[in-house]
Structure formats: structure tokens, C-alpha cells
Design a protein around this motif. Structure first.
Motif, PDB file in Angstrom:
ATOM      1  N   ALA A  57       7.925  12.583  -7.419  1.00 56.98           N
ATOM      2  CA  ALA A  57       7.118  13.755  -7.551  1.00 56.98           C
ATOM      3  C   ALA A  57       6.280  13.823  -6.736  1.00 56.98           C
ATOM      4  O   ALA A  57       6.233  15.197  -5.764  1.00 56.98           O
ATOM      5  CB  ALA A  57       6.330  13.659  -8.810  1.00 56.98           C
ATOM      6  N   LEU A  58       5.559  12.887  -5.879  1.00 58.99           N
ATOM      7  CA  LEU A  58       4.647  13.103  -4.563  1.00 58.99           C
ATOM      8  C   LEU A  58       5.539  13.401  -3.731  1.00 58.99           C
ATOM      9  O   LEU A  58       5.127  14.296  -2.696  1.00 58.99           O
ATOM     10  CB  LEU A  58       3.956  11.862  -4.319  1.00 58.99           C
ATOM     11  N   HIS A  59       6.681  12.878  -3.317  1.00 56.29           N
ATOM     12  CA  HIS A  59       7.402  13.164  -2.068  1.00 56.29           C
ATOM     13  C   HIS A  59       8.224  14.411  -1.917  1.00 56.29           C
ATOM     14  O   HIS A  59       8.076  15.125  -1.116  1.00 56.29           O
ATOM     15  CB  HIS A  59       8.482  12.074  -1.879  1.00 56.29           C
ATOM     16  N   PHE A  60       8.861  14.778  -3.233  1.00 63.02           N
ATOM     17  CA  PHE A  60       9.753  15.865  -3.264  1.00 63.02           C
ATOM     18  C   PHE A  60       9.056  17.081  -3.860  1.00 63.02           C
ATOM     19  O   PHE A  60       9.350  18.300  -3.258  1.00 63.02           O
ATOM     20  CB  PHE A  60      11.109  15.690  -4.119  1.00 63.02           C
ATOM     21  N   MET A  61       8.132  16.895  -4.550  1.00 63.80           N
ATOM     22  CA  MET A  61       7.289  18.141  -5.090  1.00 63.80           C
ATOM     23  C   MET A  61       6.338  18.630  -4.245  1.00 63.80           C
ATOM     24  O   MET A  61       6.226  19.699  -3.905  1.00 63.80           O
ATOM     25  CB  MET A  61       6.922  17.834  -6.434  1.00 63.80           C
ATOM     26  N   LEU A  62       5.405  17.483  -3.831  1.00 63.12           N
ATOM     27  CA  LEU A  62       4.385  18.031  -2.712  1.00 63.12           C
ATOM     28  C   LEU A  62       4.696  17.781  -1.367  1.00 63.12           C
ATOM     29  O   LEU A  62       3.722  18.104  -0.416  1.00 63.12           O
ATOM     30  CB  LEU A  62       3.184  16.886  -3.233  1.00 63.12           C
ATOM     31  N   GLY A  63       5.635  17.232  -0.968  1.00 63.44           N
ATOM     32  CA  GLY A  63       6.137  16.989   0.339  1.00 63.44           C
ATOM     33  C   GLY A  63       5.246  15.911   1.106  1.00 63.44           C
ATOM     34  O   GLY A  63       5.273  15.916   2.369  1.00 63.44           O
ATOM     35  N   PHE A  64       4.800  14.918   0.580  1.00 65.85           N
ATOM     36  CA  PHE A  64       4.108  13.807   1.093  1.00 65.85           C
ATOM     37  C   PHE A  64       5.158  12.865   1.774  1.00 65.85           C
ATOM     38  O   PHE A  64       6.203  12.865   1.235  1.00 65.85           O
ATOM     39  CB  PHE A  64       2.948  12.850   0.487  1.00 65.85           C
ATOM     40  N   GLY A  65       4.760  12.213   2.830  1.00 61.94           N
ATOM     41  CA  GLY A  65       5.753  11.045   3.472  1.00 61.94           C
ATOM     42  C   GLY A  65       6.109  10.023   2.468  1.00 61.94           C
ATOM     43  O   GLY A  65       5.107   9.712   1.780  1.00 61.94           O
ATOM     44  N   MET A  66       7.209   9.336   2.707  1.00 63.02           N
ATOM     45  CA  MET A  66       7.543   8.293   1.767  1.00 63.02           C
ATOM     46  C   MET A  66       6.408   7.395   1.675  1.00 63.02           C
ATOM     47  O   MET A  66       6.210   6.521   0.605  1.00 63.02           O
ATOM     48  CB  MET A  66       8.873   8.096   2.180  1.00 63.02           C
ATOM     49  N   LEU A  67       6.004   6.905   2.745  1.00 58.44           N
ATOM     50  CA  LEU A  67       4.808   5.832   2.803  1.00 58.44           C
ATOM     51  C   LEU A  67       3.626   6.320   2.095  1.00 58.44           C
ATOM     52  O   LEU A  67       3.181   5.341   1.270  1.00 58.44           O
ATOM     53  CB  LEU A  67       4.676   5.208   3.982  1.00 58.44           C
ATOM     54  N   ALA A  68       3.410   7.322   2.370  1.00 59.05           N
ATOM     55  CA  ALA A  68       1.894   7.924   1.838  1.00 59.05           C
ATOM     56  C   ALA A  68       2.224   7.995   0.255  1.00 59.05           C
ATOM     57  O   ALA A  68       1.143   7.935  -0.418  1.00 59.05           O
ATOM     58  CB  ALA A  68       1.642   8.988   2.399  1.00 59.05           C
ATOM     59  N   SER A  69       3.640   8.650  -0.072  1.00 59.91           N
ATOM     60  CA  SER A  69       3.651   8.534  -1.535  1.00 59.91           C
ATOM     61  C   SER A  69       3.592   7.554  -2.313  1.00 59.91           C
ATOM     62  O   SER A  69       3.294   7.506  -3.394  1.00 59.91           O
ATOM     63  CB  SER A  69       5.118   9.609  -1.598  1.00 59.91           C
ATOM     64  N   SER A  70       4.422   6.354  -1.422  1.00 65.00           N
ATOM     65  CA  SER A  70       4.296   5.017  -2.106  1.00 65.00           C
ATOM     66  C   SER A  70       3.085   4.704  -2.503  1.00 65.00           C
ATOM     67  O   SER A  70       2.522   3.895  -3.401  1.00 65.00           O
ATOM     68  CB  SER A  70       4.974   4.036  -1.183  1.00 65.00           C
ATOM     69  N   GLY A  71       1.878   4.644  -1.415  1.00 71.03           N
ATOM     70  CA  GLY A  71       0.459   4.331  -1.426  1.00 71.03           C
ATOM     71  C   GLY A  71      -0.122   5.129  -2.458  1.00 71.03           C
ATOM     72  O   GLY A  71      -0.999   4.407  -3.398  1.00 71.03           O
ATOM     73  N   THR A  72      -0.026   6.423  -2.511  1.00 73.21           N
ATOM     74  CA  THR A  72      -0.660   7.219  -3.543  1.00 73.21           C
ATOM     75  C   THR A  72      -0.169   6.994  -5.056  1.00 73.21           C
ATOM     76  O   THR A  72      -0.859   7.191  -5.870  1.00 73.21           O
ATOM     77  CB  THR A  72      -0.531   8.814  -3.221  1.00 73.21           C
ATOM     78  N   MET A  73       1.057   6.573  -5.013  1.00 73.86           N
ATOM     79  CA  MET A  73       1.687   6.154  -6.324  1.00 73.86           C
ATOM     80  C   MET A  73       1.219   5.168  -6.798  1.00 73.86           C
ATOM     81  O   MET A  73       1.000   5.185  -8.214  1.00 73.86           O
ATOM     82  CB  MET A  73       3.367   6.113  -6.271  1.00 73.86           C
ATOM     83  N   LYS A  74       0.913   3.971  -5.912  1.00 69.69           N
ATOM     84  CA  LYS A  74       0.374   2.814  -6.517  1.00 69.69           C
ATOM     85  C   LYS A  74      -0.987   3.077  -7.422  1.00 69.69           C
ATOM     86  O   LYS A  74      -1.253   2.512  -8.289  1.00 69.69           O
ATOM     87  CB  LYS A  74       0.202   1.876  -5.341  1.00 69.69           C
ATOM     88  N   LEU A  75      -1.534   3.867  -6.528  1.00 66.75           N
ATOM     89  CA  LEU A  75      -3.165   4.138  -7.080  1.00 66.75           C
ATOM     90  C   LEU A  75      -3.033   4.874  -8.425  1.00 66.75           C
ATOM     91  O   LEU A  75      -3.376   4.493  -9.513  1.00 66.75           O
ATOM     92  CB  LEU A  75      -3.866   5.067  -6.037  1.00 66.75           C
ATOM     93  N   LEU A  76      -2.004   5.996  -8.672  1.00 71.66           N
ATOM     94  CA  LEU A  76      -1.818   6.710  -9.835  1.00 71.66           C
ATOM     95  C   LEU A  76      -1.104   5.473 -10.760  1.00 71.66           C
ATOM     96  O   LEU A  76      -1.739   5.553 -12.233  1.00 71.66           O
ATOM     97  CB  LEU A  76      -1.039   7.961  -9.846  1.00 71.66           C
ATOM     98  N   ASN A  77      -0.312   4.810 -10.586  1.00 75.40           N
ATOM     99  CA  ASN A  77       0.472   4.098 -11.335  1.00 75.40           C
ATOM    100  C   ASN A  77      -0.591   3.042 -11.902  1.00 75.40           C
ATOM    101  O   ASN A  77      -0.697   2.713 -13.035  1.00 75.40           O
ATOM    102  CB  ASN A  77       1.326   3.199 -10.928  1.00 75.40           C
TER     103      ASN A  77
END
Length: 254
Positions: free
Chosen positions: A163-183
Motif C-alpha cells: 500500500a505504501l509503495h504502490f498507492m503512495l509512491g514511497f520507495g521500497m526501503l522507506a515503505s519497509s521502514g514506515t510499514m514496520k512502524l504501522l505494523n
């Protein structure tokens, strides 16, 4: 409830392996719930106890991402309230069911978690999300995925990453880091509900948490030497055996 020492030892091995796998290729959480259910722990207690180990295990990974500047805080600010609300609703909905029904729900949802975890995730570059995407679409997605995390869990991180990468366009690494916080926020919120309802086996959760955190630590140190492809093959074999055993236990041996 009481478990024999050898069963606890095998569970610690499973949770260590899950943490190790998760730190390298993701998807380790798909091992923990089937393993603890097969050990004979009731479904509600199994999920609650696993939420505790998952919260601490993911916190270690989040710490590394945050130190590397790979958490997009504006996205976290927009998504955290929704993911907390969704997680509380999801875990409350799960605990309203009987243990027999929870076990069958787990068997039904595991293939979905497996599918999402193994989907290819190619980096499509970065772009700046619009205000509507960030403050309208993201909270809605976080509400749904928070519900899924609270209700079940495995695969939620992969859903959030895409969702963060494809919907919002964040880079994969930044999406991974932000995903960890949300998760980890969603898992922690669900954990509070399970604790409030008395659905955590602390004497079991403590060694399992230590095993999971240790697996994350050693996995992150050997990530370069091992590589995600081999780990995913091992994970696929392990999941196949666990899933087949769990289907037999839940549907035919009850």
C-alpha cells in the motif's frame, strides 16, 4: 495451562526460526501461529501470546529502520490513529468468537497471508503522494489493515508495504521502514486488547519473545551471507508441512 518442557523448547526453536526468517525475507510470522496451535494452545491464547512476541520482535527491526532514517513520519502520523482503531476493532471481533471458530478462521486466512507474503515486490521508484492520498486514502487503508492485524496478523506487513509503495509512491526501503512502524503499532494495540481480556500466557510468552528477538538479531547479521531466496524456499517447505498438519488438527482431529 501447562506444556511439557520439550514442547516449549520446540516452540522456542520455531519462534527463533520465524524471527530469523522475518529479518531476512519476511513472512516468519506465518510460522508462529500454526506452531503454537499445533502445540495444543487454545486459539485465543495462541494469538494473544504470539502478539506479545511479535511486538517485541518487530520493535527491534523498527529501531534499525528508524536509526537509518527510513521511517516517513508524516505518513506514520496520518496512519497510526487509524491503524490503532482498526486493530482494536479487529482483535475485539476475534475474541467474540469461540475457540473452535477462531481455529477455523486461522486455517481459512493463512493461505491469504502466504499469498501476499510471496508476491513479488519490485521497486517502482519514488513519487510524492498527494494530500488526498496521504490524509484520506492512507488512513482508510490503515483502518482496514489494522483490523486485519488485530483479527489475524500474518501477511499484514506485506499488505502495508504494498500500500505504501504502490498507492503512495514511497520507495521500497522507506515503505519497509514506515510499514514496520504501522505494523508494530497495530500489533501493540491488539496486544493491549488481548492482555485486557486475559488472553496472554506470560510464562510461555517470555521464552518465546526472547527466541523471536534473538532470531531477528542473528538473522539481520547474516542477511547478506544467506540471502532471501534460500530463506523463502525453506519458508515455503515449512509452511506446507505446518499448514497440512494444522488443517488435520482443526478439521479432522477435533
Amino acid at each position: 495451562m501447562e506444556l511439557e518442557l520439550w514442547v516449549v523448547a520446540l516452540l522456542c526453536l520455531a519462534y527463533f526460526s520465524a524471527g530469523y526468517i522475518d529479518s531476512i525475507a519476511g513472512g516468519g510470522g506465518l510460522l508462529t501461529i500454526p506452531a503454537i496451535l499445533l502445540a495444543g494452545v487454545p486459539a485465543d491464547l495462541a494469538i494473544g501470546t504470539t502478539k506479545l512476541s511479535a511486538t517485541f520482535g518487530m520493535s527491534m527491526a523498527l529501531r534499525n529502520y528508524a536509526r537509518s532514517g527510513l521511517v516517513i513520519w508524516k505518513a506514520a502520523t496520518a496512519g497510526v490513529p487509524a491503524v490503532i482503531l482498526g486493530s482494536i476493532l479487529g482483535s475485539s471481533a476475534l475474541l467474540s468468537m469461540s475457540n473452535e471458530m477462531i481455529g477455523k478462521v486461522v486455517v481459512f486466512l493463512l493461505p491469504l497471508g502466504i499469498l501476499v507474503t510471496f508476491l513479488p515486490k519490485e521497486d517502482r521508484g519514488e513519487r510524492e503522494p498527494s494530500a488526498r492520498q496521504l490524509y484520506v486514502y492512507l488512513p482508510l487503508v490503515c483502518l482496514v489493515l489494522g483490523f486485519y492485524e488485530g483479527f489475524f496478523g500474518p501477511g499484514a506487513g506485506s499488505f502495508m508495504l504494498m500500500a505504501l509503495h504502490f498507492m503512495l509512491g514511497f520507495g521500497m526501503l522507506a515503505s519497509s521502514g514506515t510499514m514496520k512502524l504501522l505494523n508494530v503499532t497495530a500489533t501493540g494495540a491488539a496486544l493491549m486488547v488481548f492482555i485486557y481480556q486475559g488472553k496472554v500466557l506470560y510464562l510461555l510468552a517470555i521464552p518465546l519473545t526472547i527466541a523471536a528477538v534473538s532470531g531477528n538479531y542473528f538473522g539481520s547479521r547474516s542477511a547478506i551471507r544467506v540471502g532471501p531466496k534460500l530463506i523463502r524456499k525453506i519458508l515455503a517447505v515449512s509452511l506446507s508441512l505446518l499448514f497440512a498438519s494444522l488443517i488435520y488438527k482443526i478439521w479432522f482431529d477435533s
